[in-house]
Scaffold this motif. Structure first.
Motif, PDB file in Angstrom:
ATOM      1  N   ASN A   1       0.931  -1.195   0.030  1.00  0.00           N
ATOM      2  CA  ASN A   1       0.331   0.309  -0.285  1.00  0.00           C
ATOM      3  C   ASN A   1       0.754   1.485  -0.236  1.00  0.00           C
ATOM      4  OD1 ASN A   1      -2.863   1.379   0.026  1.00  0.00           O
ATOM      5  ND2 ASN A   1      -1.601   1.969   2.038  1.00  0.00           N
ATOM      6  N   LEU A   2       2.007   1.014   0.686  1.00  0.00           N
ATOM      7  CA  LEU A   2       2.960   2.537   0.594  1.00  0.00           C
ATOM      8  C   LEU A   2       3.239   2.611  -0.637  1.00  0.00           C
ATOM      9  CD1 LEU A   2       4.191   4.961   2.801  1.00  0.00           C
ATOM     10  CD2 LEU A   2       6.195   3.103   2.596  1.00  0.00           C
TER      11      LEU A   2
ATOM     12  N   TYR B   1      -7.209  18.642  10.466  1.00  0.00           N
ATOM     13  CA  TYR B   1      -7.427  18.327  11.530  1.00  0.00           C
ATOM     14  C   TYR B   1      -6.934  16.983  12.100  1.00  0.00           C
ATOM     15  CZ  TYR B   1     -11.909  16.959  12.351  1.00  0.00           C
ATOM     16  OH  TYR B   1     -13.486  15.980  12.224  1.00  0.00           O
ATOM     17  N   ARG B   2      -7.310  15.907  11.759  1.00  0.00           N
ATOM     18  CA  ARG B   2      -7.390  14.360  12.023  1.00  0.00           C
ATOM     19  C   ARG B   2      -6.061  13.824  12.084  1.00  0.00           C
ATOM     20  NH1 ARG B   2     -12.364  12.916   7.983  1.00  0.00           N
ATOM     21  NH2 ARG B   2     -10.882  14.058   6.162  1.00  0.00           N
ATOM     22  N   GLN B   3      -5.525  14.216  10.248  1.00  0.00           N
ATOM     23  CA  GLN B   3      -4.389  13.591  10.481  1.00  0.00           C
ATOM     24  C   GLN B   3      -3.312  14.444  11.354  1.00  0.00           C
ATOM     25  OE1 GLN B   3      -3.701  14.590   6.199  1.00  0.00           O
ATOM     26  NE2 GLN B   3      -4.731  12.517   5.525  1.00  0.00           N
TER      27      GLN B   3
ATOM     28  N   LYS C   1     -11.919   3.440   4.596  1.00  0.00           N
ATOM     29  CA  LYS C   1     -10.175   2.896   5.416  1.00  0.00           C
ATOM     30  C   LYS C   1     -10.293   1.787   6.916  1.00  0.00           C
ATOM     31  CE  LYS C   1      -8.092   7.291   4.280  1.00  0.00           C
ATOM     32  NZ  LYS C   1      -7.246   7.112   4.220  1.00  0.00           N
ATOM     33  N   PHE C   2      -8.786   1.540   6.648  1.00  0.00           N
ATOM     34  CA  PHE C   2      -8.317  -0.060   7.780  1.00  0.00           C
ATOM     35  C   PHE C   2      -7.577   1.424   8.911  1.00  0.00           C
ATOM     36  CE2 PHE C   2      -8.471  -2.035   3.984  1.00  0.00           C
ATOM     37  CZ  PHE C   2      -9.566  -3.250   3.915  1.00  0.00           C
ATOM     38  N   ILE C   3      -7.645  -0.103   9.844  1.00  0.00           N
ATOM     39  CA  ILE C   3      -6.989   1.144  10.884  1.00  0.00           C
ATOM     40  C   ILE C   3      -5.460   1.307  10.908  1.00  0.00           C
ATOM     41  CG2 ILE C   3      -6.037   0.408  13.243  1.00  0.00           C
ATOM     42  CD1 ILE C   3      -8.308  -1.197  13.669  1.00  0.00           C
ATOM     43  N   LEU C   4      -5.074   0.205   9.766  1.00  0.00           N
ATOM     44  CA  LEU C   4      -3.650   0.335   9.531  1.00  0.00           C
ATOM     45  C   LEU C   4      -3.972  -0.282   8.029  1.00  0.00           C
ATOM     46  CD1 LEU C   4      -0.765  -0.012   9.282  1.00  0.00           C
ATOM     47  CD2 LEU C   4      -0.408  -1.926   9.728  1.00  0.00           C
ATOM     48  N   ASP C   5      -3.740   0.933   6.627  1.00  0.00           N
ATOM     49  CA  ASP C   5      -4.151   0.745   5.497  1.00  0.00           C
ATOM     50  C   ASP C   5      -3.476  -0.645   4.790  1.00  0.00           C
ATOM     51  OD1 ASP C   5      -6.607   2.658   5.016  1.00  0.00           O
ATOM     52  OD2 ASP C   5      -4.598   4.090   4.238  1.00  0.00           O
ATOM     53  N   ILE C   6      -3.927  -1.619   3.861  1.00  0.00           N
ATOM     54  CA  ILE C   6      -3.321  -2.267   3.197  1.00  0.00           C
ATOM     55  C   ILE C   6      -3.610  -2.559   1.425  1.00  0.00           C
ATOM     56  CG2 ILE C   6      -3.044  -3.841   5.019  1.00  0.00           C
ATOM     57  CD1 ILE C   6      -5.406  -5.288   4.843  1.00  0.00           C
TER      58      ILE C   6
ATOM     59  N   GLU D   1      -1.404  10.865   3.396  1.00  0.00           N
ATOM     60  CA  GLU D   1      -2.223   9.810   3.783  1.00  0.00           C
ATOM     61  C   GLU D   1      -0.652   8.830   3.855  1.00  0.00           C
ATOM     62  OE1 GLU D   1      -4.311   6.014   1.287  1.00  0.00           O
ATOM     63  OE2 GLU D   1      -4.559   8.316   0.559  1.00  0.00           O
ATOM     64  N   THR D   2       0.533   8.946   3.207  1.00  0.00           N
ATOM     65  CA  THR D   2       1.174   8.710   2.890  1.00  0.00           C
ATOM     66  C   THR D   2       2.339   8.483   4.648  1.00  0.00           C
ATOM     67  OG1 THR D   2       1.980   9.132   0.501  1.00  0.00           O
ATOM     68  CG2 THR D   2       3.850   8.481   1.217  1.00  0.00           C
ATOM     69  N   GLY D   3       2.273   9.820   4.259  1.00  0.00           N
ATOM     70  CA  GLY D   3       2.896  10.297   6.131  1.00  0.00           C
ATOM     71  C   GLY D   3       2.567   9.822   6.982  1.00  0.00           C
ATOM     72  N   MET D   4       1.320   8.784   7.060  1.00  0.00           N
ATOM     73  CA  MET D   4       0.652   8.170   7.807  1.00  0.00           C
ATOM     74  C   MET D   4       0.637   6.941   7.866  1.00  0.00           C
ATOM     75  SD  MET D   4      -0.320  10.091   9.866  1.00  0.00           S
ATOM     76  CE  MET D   4      -2.078   9.066  10.916  1.00  0.00           C
ATOM     77  N   ASN D   5       1.112   6.452   6.760  1.00  0.00           N
ATOM     78  CA  ASN D   5       1.028   5.049   6.388  1.00  0.00           C
ATOM     79  C   ASN D   5       2.709   4.836   6.532  1.00  0.00           C
ATOM     80  OD1 ASN D   5      -1.084   4.278   4.531  1.00  0.00           O
ATOM     81  ND2 ASN D   5      -1.176   4.727   3.324  1.00  0.00           N
ATOM     82  N   PHE D   6       3.442   5.882   6.286  1.00  0.00           N
ATOM     83  CA  PHE D   6       4.766   4.818   6.493  1.00  0.00           C
ATOM     84  C   PHE D   6       5.290   5.094   7.854  1.00  0.00           C
ATOM     85  CE2 PHE D   6       9.083   6.614   7.049  1.00  0.00           C
ATOM     86  CZ  PHE D   6       9.445   5.626   6.160  1.00  0.00           C
TER      87      PHE D   6
END
Length: 375
Positions: A48-49, A275-277, A149-154, A59-64
């Motif tokens: 996913n990353l 604001y969520r991120q 969305k997932f808790i941890l995107d896959i 989204e990329t930063g959170m996934n990383f």
């Protein structure tokens, strides 16, 4: 027999490791089954990353960040499983030491041991309460978006994980298995490290008290008591070496992860507007700052306490003893000149000075990234 699991000092942390099968008389099959979900999720996260690397920076930063945290959790899992017997021996050693101090030590040391036990139990409760709140927030976070969305995107190559019924299955798998597994591997490891460092302060204080209680009435008794203190000091050095062996790789990885992620999260905050991120990034920064900050604080206290041994040895009535006693005092003072430091990866001492250096380095990298982004 696993008698050490009932020691109040550990609270529930050791029991969790035993129930999960990470230590003790566990089977390799049980450990493999426990690792399947994190590893499977980790592979999906990597895919996913790569898929979202050119998309939204938030989204990329959170996934990383989540991938880095999952990597850290897997490192701790592998360390505990790989050093199963060493962990058990270390815990059994603390268990015997704890009971010996309760029965044979000075009342002042026993009182401090009771205070440390109470502190350890409070630390464990605070950690799990915080983890529970964090887990609930992670369950709510995906539902704040309109899309799935997932808790941890896959992401997986052979099917779309966000289509029914795969989405429901993977979301429940993450909520009911992955998040609890992450908490029950990551948090007890941190708690056991902090508890061990606090216990290290107690045994160092116990040695100082034993040195100051050496009598000067009989040369033979005086020499015997001092040799017992030298042996006790050797046990403490072994305790420090064993603890460093068990946490050294994790400490190095944690420092590298913290310095890198703090830099990236600060840079991430300067770019995103959602604001969520922003709240998520602030929560992650606070969590990592707390974990590594309190670890370095306790390690620094342990190191500083070890320097007091030299003064305690000098305060003994060595001037009234024979030449052998004076040589023993010189040996102990010489061995106590260097503090008992824990090192991350065997390289970087875990001190408050180095913690400040990590913060400065992270901010320097953040400033450098900001400069590049503005060009």
């Amino acid at each position: 027999m696993e008698k050490y699991k009932n020691l109040p000092l550990y609270s529930v942390n050791v029991k969790i490791f035993l129930q999960l099968g990470l230590i003790g008389a566990s089977t390799r099959t049980r450990q493999i089954l426990l690792a399947l979900v994190p590893v499977f999720t980790y592979l999906g996260q990597i895919l996913n990353l790569f898929k979202t690397s050119g998309g939204d920076i938030g989204e990329t930063g959170m996934n990383f960040y989540m991938m880095a945290q999952l990597t850290h959790c897997l490192v701790r899992f592998l360390m505990v499983v790989r050093n199963n017997e060493r962990f058990v021996q270390f815990l059994q050693c603390i268990d015997r030491w704890y009971k010996d101090i309760e029965q044979n030590s000075d009342p002042e040391v026993v009182h401090m041991l009771q205070d440390v036990t109470t502190h350890a139990q409070k630390l464990t409760r605070i950690g799990f309460y915080t983890a529970t709140i964090g887990a609930l927030c992670s369950y709510i976070y995906p539902f704040s978006f309109e899309e799935r969305k997932f808790i941890l995107d896959i992401h997986y190559l052979f099917f779309d994980a966000k289509q029914s019924p795969f989405y429901e299955f993977f979301f429940l798998l993450q909520a009911l298995v992955f998040v609890p597994t992450f908490v029950f591997v990551y948090l007890p490891f941190s708690n056991l490290l902090l508890i061990s460092l606090k216990f290290g302060e107690v045994i160092l204080m116990d040695l100082c008290v034993k040195l100051r209680n050496i009598s000067n009435q009989n040369e033979v008794t005086q020499l015997r008591q001092f040799k017992e203190c030298i042996w006790y000091h050797e046990r403490i050095i072994t305790f420090r070496n064993d603890l460093e062996y068990l946490i050294s790789i994790d400490g190095f990885f944690h420092v590298a992860l913290f310095s890198l992620m703090l830099c990236m999260l600060l840079f991430f905050l300067s770019l995103v507007k959602d604001y969520r991120q922003i709240l998520s990034a602030l929560a992650f920064i606070s969590f990592n700052f707390y974990v590594i900050g309190i670890t370095y604080y306790y390690a620094n206290n342990f190191s500083n306490e070890s320097l007091k041994i030299a003064n305690a040895a000098y305060d003994t009535p060595w001037y009234e003893g024979n030449s052998e006693l004076r040589k023993c005092v010189q040996i102990m003072i010489a061995r106590s000149q260097r503090p008992l430091e824990l090192k991350s990866g065997g390289l970087y001492p875990m001190t408050l000075e180095n913690f400040q250096a990590i913060l400065r380095m992270s901010y320097s990298y953040f400033s450098m990234l900001q400069g590049f982004s503005q060009q």
